[in-house]
Structure formats: structure tokens, C-alpha cells
Design a protein around this motif. Structure first.
Motif, PDB file in Angstrom:
ATOM      1  N   PHE A 156       3.664  -8.521 -19.778  1.00 23.00           N
ATOM      2  CA  PHE A 156       3.585  -7.948 -18.395  1.00 23.00           C
ATOM      3  C   PHE A 156       3.261  -9.332 -17.494  1.00 23.00           C
ATOM      4  O   PHE A 156       3.652 -10.200 -17.588  1.00 23.00           O
ATOM      5  CB  PHE A 156       2.387  -6.651 -18.396  1.00 23.00           C
ATOM      6  N   ILE A 157       2.515  -8.853 -16.126  1.00 23.52           N
ATOM      7  CA  ILE A 157       1.764  -9.718 -15.630  1.00 23.52           C
ATOM      8  C   ILE A 157       0.224  -9.294 -15.527  1.00 23.52           C
ATOM      9  O   ILE A 157      -0.124  -8.892 -14.425  1.00 23.52           O
ATOM     10  CB  ILE A 157       2.327 -10.159 -14.162  1.00 23.52           C
ATOM     11  N   THR A 158      -0.338  -9.863 -16.635  1.00 26.52           N
ATOM     12  CA  THR A 158      -1.839  -9.591 -16.620  1.00 26.52           C
ATOM     13  C   THR A 158      -2.587 -10.526 -17.394  1.00 26.52           C
ATOM     14  O   THR A 158      -1.993 -10.948 -18.434  1.00 26.52           O
ATOM     15  CB  THR A 158      -1.929  -8.123 -17.083  1.00 26.52           C
ATOM     16  N   ALA A 180      -2.876  -2.951  -2.131  1.00 27.97           N
ATOM     17  CA  ALA A 180      -2.564  -3.787  -1.362  1.00 27.97           C
ATOM     18  C   ALA A 180      -1.210  -3.797  -0.584  1.00 27.97           C
ATOM     19  O   ALA A 180      -1.210  -3.794   0.615  1.00 27.97           O
ATOM     20  CB  ALA A 180      -2.597  -5.415  -1.879  1.00 27.97           C
ATOM     21  N   ASN A 181      -0.314  -3.262  -1.462  1.00 29.82           N
ATOM     22  CA  ASN A 181       1.019  -2.870  -0.747  1.00 29.82           C
ATOM     23  C   ASN A 181       0.702  -1.691   0.042  1.00 29.82           C
ATOM     24  O   ASN A 181       1.548  -1.771   1.072  1.00 29.82           O
ATOM     25  CB  ASN A 181       1.984  -2.583  -1.794  1.00 29.82           C
ATOM     26  N   LEU A 182       0.166  -0.637  -0.434  1.00 32.77           N
ATOM     27  CA  LEU A 182      -0.149   0.443   0.380  1.00 32.77           C
ATOM     28  C   LEU A 182      -0.898   0.183   1.710  1.00 32.77           C
ATOM     29  O   LEU A 182      -0.222   0.543   2.817  1.00 32.77           O
ATOM     30  CB  LEU A 182      -0.893   1.389  -0.397  1.00 32.77           C
ATOM     31  N   HIS A 210       7.654  -1.108  -8.231  1.00 30.90           N
ATOM     32  CA  HIS A 210       7.720   0.080  -7.916  1.00 30.90           C
ATOM     33  C   HIS A 210       6.523   0.686  -7.270  1.00 30.90           C
ATOM     34  O   HIS A 210       6.456   2.078  -6.899  1.00 30.90           O
ATOM     35  CB  HIS A 210       8.016   1.062  -9.153  1.00 30.90           C
ATOM     36  N   THR A 211       5.561  -0.237  -7.004  1.00 30.64           N
ATOM     37  CA  THR A 211       4.092   0.318  -6.288  1.00 30.64           C
ATOM     38  C   THR A 211       4.578   0.471  -4.602  1.00 30.64           C
ATOM     39  O   THR A 211       3.875   1.223  -3.936  1.00 30.64           O
ATOM     40  CB  THR A 211       3.162  -0.392  -6.468  1.00 30.64           C
ATOM     41  N   VAL A 212       5.791  -0.232  -4.317  1.00 32.07           N
ATOM     42  CA  VAL A 212       6.332  -0.059  -2.959  1.00 32.07           C
ATOM     43  C   VAL A 212       6.949   1.211  -2.876  1.00 32.07           C
ATOM     44  O   VAL A 212       6.677   2.059  -1.765  1.00 32.07           O
ATOM     45  CB  VAL A 212       7.130  -1.253  -2.753  1.00 32.07           C
ATOM     46  N   ASN A 214       9.315 -11.626  -8.241  1.00 31.46           N
ATOM     47  CA  ASN A 214       9.568 -10.603  -8.805  1.00 31.46           C
ATOM     48  C   ASN A 214       8.997 -10.389 -10.372  1.00 31.46           C
ATOM     49  O   ASN A 214       8.989 -11.300 -10.953  1.00 31.46           O
ATOM     50  CB  ASN A 214      10.696  -9.958  -8.472  1.00 31.46           C
ATOM     51  N   THR A 215       8.511  -9.203 -10.499  1.00 31.93           N
ATOM     52  CA  THR A 215       7.834  -8.803 -11.806  1.00 31.93           C
ATOM     53  C   THR A 215       8.832  -8.939 -12.895  1.00 31.93           C
ATOM     54  O   THR A 215       8.325  -9.117 -14.277  1.00 31.93           O
ATOM     55  CB  THR A 215       7.325  -7.528 -11.783  1.00 31.93           C
ATOM     56  N   ASP A 216       9.942  -8.779 -12.839  1.00 36.71           N
ATOM     57  CA  ASP A 216      10.978  -8.897 -13.854  1.00 36.71           C
ATOM     58  C   ASP A 216      11.131 -10.242 -14.424  1.00 36.71           C
ATOM     59  O   ASP A 216      11.199 -10.641 -15.505  1.00 36.71           O
ATOM     60  CB  ASP A 216      12.180  -7.915 -13.686  1.00 36.71           C
ATOM     61  N   SER A 248      -8.387  -3.088  -4.680  1.00 29.67           N
ATOM     62  CA  SER A 248      -8.469  -2.925  -6.217  1.00 29.67           C
ATOM     63  C   SER A 248      -7.310  -3.433  -6.943  1.00 29.67           C
ATOM     64  O   SER A 248      -7.304  -3.759  -8.101  1.00 29.67           O
ATOM     65  CB  SER A 248      -8.426  -1.182  -6.475  1.00 29.67           C
ATOM     66  N   GLY A 249      -6.425  -3.924  -6.195  1.00 32.66           N
ATOM     67  CA  GLY A 249      -4.915  -4.508  -6.801  1.00 32.66           C
ATOM     68  C   GLY A 249      -3.806  -4.344  -5.946  1.00 32.66           C
ATOM     69  O   GLY A 249      -4.017  -4.186  -4.781  1.00 32.66           O
ATOM     70  N   GLY A 250      -2.667  -5.039  -6.581  1.00 33.69           N
ATOM     71  CA  GLY A 250      -1.773  -5.022  -5.719  1.00 33.69           C
ATOM     72  C   GLY A 250      -1.122  -3.598  -5.377  1.00 33.69           C
ATOM     73  O   GLY A 250      -0.496  -3.563  -3.914  1.00 33.69           O
ATOM     74  N   SER A 251      -1.283  -2.595  -5.848  1.00 30.34           N
ATOM     75  CA  SER A 251      -0.837  -1.183  -5.618  1.00 30.34           C
ATOM     76  C   SER A 251      -1.434  -0.659  -4.171  1.00 30.34           C
ATOM     77  O   SER A 251      -0.795  -0.437  -3.233  1.00 30.34           O
ATOM     78  CB  SER A 251      -1.192  -0.137  -6.656  1.00 30.34           C
TER      79      SER A 251
HETATM   80  C1  PLP Z   1       1.600  -6.623 -10.324  1.00 32.00           C
HETATM   81  C2  PLP Z   1       2.457  -6.416  -9.010  1.00 32.00           C
HETATM   82  C3  PLP Z   1       2.166  -5.359  -8.355  1.00 32.00           C
HETATM   83  C4  PLP Z   1       1.242  -4.182  -8.646  1.00 32.00           C
HETATM   84  O1  PLP Z   1       0.062  -4.996  -8.729  1.00 32.00           O
HETATM   85  P1  PLP Z   1      -1.293  -3.936  -9.471  1.00 32.00           P
HETATM   86  O2  PLP Z   1      -2.503  -4.988  -9.199  1.00 32.00           O
HETATM   87  O3  PLP Z   1      -1.074  -4.016 -10.989  1.00 32.00           O
HETATM   88  O4  PLP Z   1      -1.762  -2.738  -8.785  1.00 32.00           O
HETATM   89  C5  PLP Z   1       2.707  -5.259  -7.209  1.00 32.00           C
HETATM   90  N1  PLP Z   1       3.840  -6.225  -7.042  1.00 32.00           N
HETATM   91  C6  PLP Z   1       4.177  -7.212  -7.846  1.00 32.00           C
HETATM   92  C7  PLP Z   1       5.424  -8.310  -7.599  1.00 32.00           C
HETATM   93  C8  PLP Z   1       3.339  -7.458  -8.977  1.00 32.00           C
HETATM   94  O5  PLP Z   1       3.708  -8.437  -9.868  1.00 32.00           O
END
Ligand code: PLP
Length: 498
Positions: A94-96, A155-157, A196-198, A251-253, A150-153
């Protein structure tokens, strides 16, 4: 209707609270060695997984009477032994990753002495510093305003919420107050590789998941700016409101970075806000040799970055920045409330830490109560500095290119994509033809997880299952990188021979 119960009837309850409120030093002394033993153990998959169904039955019933602090520390110590092995050096899935020691210490200090980010105390001052340092590290323009999340989710919101507010204000509508006008449709533009959090943020913001228009990418996963231009043009002709165009900075992939300057140029033609999702990759902008990938980043309107990824603060720390902080406030303010009005004296020279707010963040996000998460960012950056981050990023990028080189040089391996930042996609390919490569590589990943200290995860490249390590873990060494590739070849040979 039942009568309202009168609390008066409860009377005076004698005795002290059941919870221990002292002995923190003693408790930390007991848990500390357990935690260190856990970190020292390199076994990725310790004892059998501790699932809800396998938790000892005595822990499964709500206790009528508590067992007391000491017994809970014993039970926590057992849980630690069954804890998450995401931090072991060989983990690259993943990315963690988990916190380094300074993150653990900062988190502990915040829990004890940093309660609430909305009063004036030292930890909120450090939160301001953490915000500013992180923006500087990532190369954001001076004057941006931000809030930890709390994280990227989340933050994107928040970023896309500010974008939505801006887009509708330009049409004369205060969308935070009145909602999206029924006569309009808004869209977000982003590559097919966007996180997909977008889409989820679009759903929460009333645009709908299908309100994200996915744009084709090149083989490396970067947005096709001509296709973006065509989509924006067609939608403009149809009267669709461009809410935001997302440029993904890592990007995550695949780890690739969208051509940010080109995305900005196209988006501006149609009056679209530009949002940079740099949750994973944006900190790499601090490494001079990688900075050209992020050209144009300072021209965007909002950005996110996840300190809990490459900065290893420990999970639960994201950050969002916007060029115009007032938009965040107009989009997310809680609004006047009796329980807050008059609570602070709003004097120029506060005499007490309760005289003023520690920061405006409660009105710039979706959380009121929150810890000052930025203290973790401050602590990490204070400990290792810019050079520590730069060296980590380059070391990890080197790991990814090392695997790419091995994949190019070994006929049993195939490089599928990259390396980009610290991600590389490859697969095992047996000498004999007619083997289902997706099934074989899926089996290899499963056996890596179960039998080796090298655990990684997967994506698809052009429909093919790829082994996809992402290096962000500060504990990972060259030995782990070599070990992963050796194990893939060994398991692949074994499985292909069977
Ligand atoms: C990890 C990630 C997110 C989501 O972030 P979380 O901290 O897991 O909520 C959004 N965008 C990208 C590009 C990410 O790698």
C-alpha cells in the motif's frame, strides 16, 4: 411522552472515580519495554491474527466491574504482541507505515498535555509551526493557509469543499448555506488513476461519485492533458460547472506525477480550480533532483499531503492547504453557537490560555474536537530536518529504481511500470509459455505474505497483475529490497516448476 428524569433524584454518589488518573510514569515504564521488543522483532506475521472471533472470551464481555489499570496494561501488552506488522523493515505494501520513535513520543505528549487544538497552549503553537514547515518542505507558495486532518481522505474532502464553495460563489450562490442549486451540475476532473477518496468526497459534497469525470492517462498513469481539455470544453458547452481539476502528485498505483503545469494551464482556460493530491508524493518536492516533476505546483489553488505516509508520523495525520483560507472558513464554519459565543475574551494580549482560540481550524474543517496533530509533524521535522527527509526520499526512490534495474536484467522478471518516485511495478515471468501470469503472481504475493519477511501489495498495469512495492518505511534497508526480489524469483521458480 415520558416525564423528563430529574437528575436531582440521583443525589450525591460517594467515592472517587474508578479510573486511575496518576502513575503515568510507572505505566509508561511498564509498556515501554514491551513496545521496544515489538519494534525489535522483525517477524512480519507474528502469532496468528487476532480477529474479533479469536479474542479471548474474557475480553469479549463488557465488564460489570473493571479490572483496574495494571491488568489493562498486561492485556495491552498481549495485544502489542499481536499488533500490526506494517512497520517491519520488509513491509512495502500500500502506501502506509508507522511512527518513528519521535512520533510515538510526540503522540504521547499530545495526549497528555495537548488536549484540544482550540485553546492557547504550547502544542497549538507547535501546530502552527508544523503547518508552516510542511508547506515550505513541499514547495507551496508563501501565504497558503492550512489545517491538519485525520488523513488524505478528509484533506481531499476539505480542499474540494473549498473548491465547490468558490465555484458556486462565482455564480452568486453560497453553497454552504443554501446547497447546490437544482438547476446546475458540477464536475470534478481527474485522471483514471486518481485516488477514490476523491470520488467519495464528490459524493459527500453532493456532486455524486459520477460527478468525477475520469480522464485517460498515458501508459505511466499520467493524465492526458488533451483529453482533459476536450472534457472541460465539452462540459463547458453543456453548461456544467467545473468545480475542480485534480492533479495527482504521486498516484497510488504507479507513483507517477501528473504534469501539473499543463493541468493548471488547461484548467485555467475553463475557470477551474486546481487541486493537487500530493498525499503520498508531495514531500518528494524537497529533493532537488525530483523537484522538476512538480513544476507548476505553486500555481494550484489547493493541495493535500499526508505526513503519516512518507514522514512516518504515525497514522492519523493529513494536511490540506488552500491559497485563500477564507474559502475554507466560508465552506466549513460551524456557525455561531451559544456554547461558543463569549467563551473567549478576544483580547489583544491574552492573559490566560483560555482567553483566545489556538487557531481557526475548528471552523476550517469538519472536526471541532481534535488533537494538535501538527505536533507530530513538527517533531519529525525538528528531529531529521529537510536533509533527513530528502535523504529518505532519495534512498527510497533508489530502492525502486534498483528493483527496476534487476527486472530489466533478469529474464524471469518483467518491468511493468516505473520506477516513479518510490513505487515500481514488476512481475515474475517463467521461462515456459502458457502460464497464467496473473494467477502465478497472485500466488507469489500470497506466499510472500505467509512465508517471508517481505510483504508487499499489488495493482494492475494494462490489466496485468503487478507486484508493486512502495518504499516509504524509514526502517527498510537495501537488504529488504534485495530480499524481496530474491524471494519473488525463488517462489516464482518453485511455483512455475510445480
Ligand atoms: C493515501 C492517499 C489518499 C488517502 O489518504 P488517507 O490518509 O489514507 O485517507 C489520497 N490520495 C492519495 C494520492 C493517496 O496516496
Amino acid at each position: 411522552m415520558t416525564d423528563q428524569l430529574s437528575v436531582d433524584a440521583v443525589g450525591v454518589v460517594p467515592g472517587d472515580d474508578a479510573a486511575e488518573t496518576g502513575r503515568i510514569d510507572d505505566a509508561l515504564n511498564r509498556l515501554g519495554p514491551v513496545l521496544q521488543r515489538f519494534e525489535d522483532s522483525q517477524i512480519p506475521d507474528g502469532p496468528a491474527p487476532y480477529r474479533p472471533g479469536t479474542v479471548p472470551s474474557e475480553l469479549n464481555a463488557l465488564p460489570a466491574h473493571g479490572v483496574g489499570l495494571d491488568a489493562v496494561i498486561d492485556e495491552l501488552s498481549t495485544a502489542v504482541e499481536h499488533g500490526s506488522r506494517i512497520t517491519v523493515p520488509g513491509f512495502s505494501g500500500f502506501i502506509t507505515t508507522g511512527a518513528t520513535t519521535v512520533g510515538v513520543m510526540a503522540q504521547t505528549a499530545v495526549t497528555v498535555a495537548g488536549t484540544q487544538r482550540y485553546v492557547l497552549h504550547a502544542f497549538n503553537a507547535l501546530e502552527w509551526t508544523g503547518l508552516r514547515w510542511l508547506a515550505e518542505l513541499c514547495g507551496l507558495p508563501a501565504g497558503v493557509e492550512g489545517v491538519f486532518t485525520s488523513g488524505g481522505s478528509t484533506a481531499n474532502l476539505l480542499a474540494l469543499g473549498a473548491a465547490r464553495q468558490s465555484a458556486y460563489e462565482r455564480l452568486g450562490v453560497d453553497v454552504a448555506a443554501d446547497g447546490i442549486p437544482l438547476t446546475t451540475r458540477g464536475r470534478i476532473y481527474a485522471s483514471q488513476r486518481v485516488h477514490h477518496t476523491v470520488h467519495r468526497a464528490a459524493a459527500v459534497l453532493g456532486l455524486g461519485r459520477n460527478g468525477v469525470r475520469e480522464i485517460e492517462t498515458d501508459p505511466d498513469g499520467r493524465i492526458d492533458v488533451e483529453a482533459l481539455d476536450a472534457a472541460l470544453r465539452a462540459d463547458a458547452a453543456a453548461g456544467i460547472v467545473p468545480i475542480a481539476t485534480v492533479a495527482v502528485a504521486g498516484n497510488t498505483d504507479l507513483g507517477s506525477v501528473d504534469p501539473i503545469a499543463d493541468v493548471v494551464a488547461v484548467a485555467r482556460r475553463y475557470g477551474s480550480w486546481v487541486h493537487v493530491d500530493g498525499a503520498y508524493g508531495l514531500v518528494a518536492n524537497t529533493a532537488e533532483s525530483l523537484a522538476p516533476l512538480f513544476t507548476g505546483v505553486e500555481a494550484a489553488d489547493s493541495w493535500i499531503v499526508d505526513p503519516h505516509k512518507w514522514l512516518a508520523t504515525g497514522v492519523g495525520v493529513g494536511a490540506v492547504y488552500v491559497r485563500d483560507g477564507a474559502l475554507l472558513t466560508r465552506a466549513f464554519a460551524e456557525g455561531p453557537a451559544a456554547y461558543l459565543e463569549g467563551a473567549f475574551s478576544a483580547v489583544d494580549e491574552p492573559q490566560s490560555m483560555f482567553d483566545d482560540m489556538g487557531g481557526p481550524w475548528a471552523d476550517q474543517s469538519v472536526e471541532l474536537s481534535a488533537p494538535p496533530r501538527g505536533v507530530l509533524v513538527w517533531a519529525v521535522l525538528r528531529e531529521i530536518g529537510r536533509s533527513g527527509v530528502r535523504e529518505r526520499v532519495l534512498r527510497h526512490a533508489g530502492f525502486a529504481s534498483d528493483i527496476a534495474a534487476r527486472a530489466r536484467g533478469d529474464e524471469r522478471l518483467e518491468l511493468l511500470c516505473g520506477p516513479h518516485l518510490s513505487i515500481v511495478c514488476f512481475r515474475y515471468r517463467p521461462r515456459r509459455a502458457g502460464v497464467d501470469l496473473d494467477a502465478l503472481n497472485t500466488r507469489i504475493l500470497e506466499r510472500l505474505r505467509r512465508e517471508t519477511p517481505f510483504i508487499t501489495s499489488t495493482t494492475t498495469v494494462d490489466g496485468a497483475v503487478a507486484i508493486r512495492p512502495c518504499f516509504i518505511n524509514p526502517r527498510t534497508t537495501q537488504r529488504d529490497v534485495d530480499g524481496l526480489v530474491d524471494a519473488v524469483i525463488r517462489l516464482g521458480d518453485e511455483l512455475a516448476a510445480a
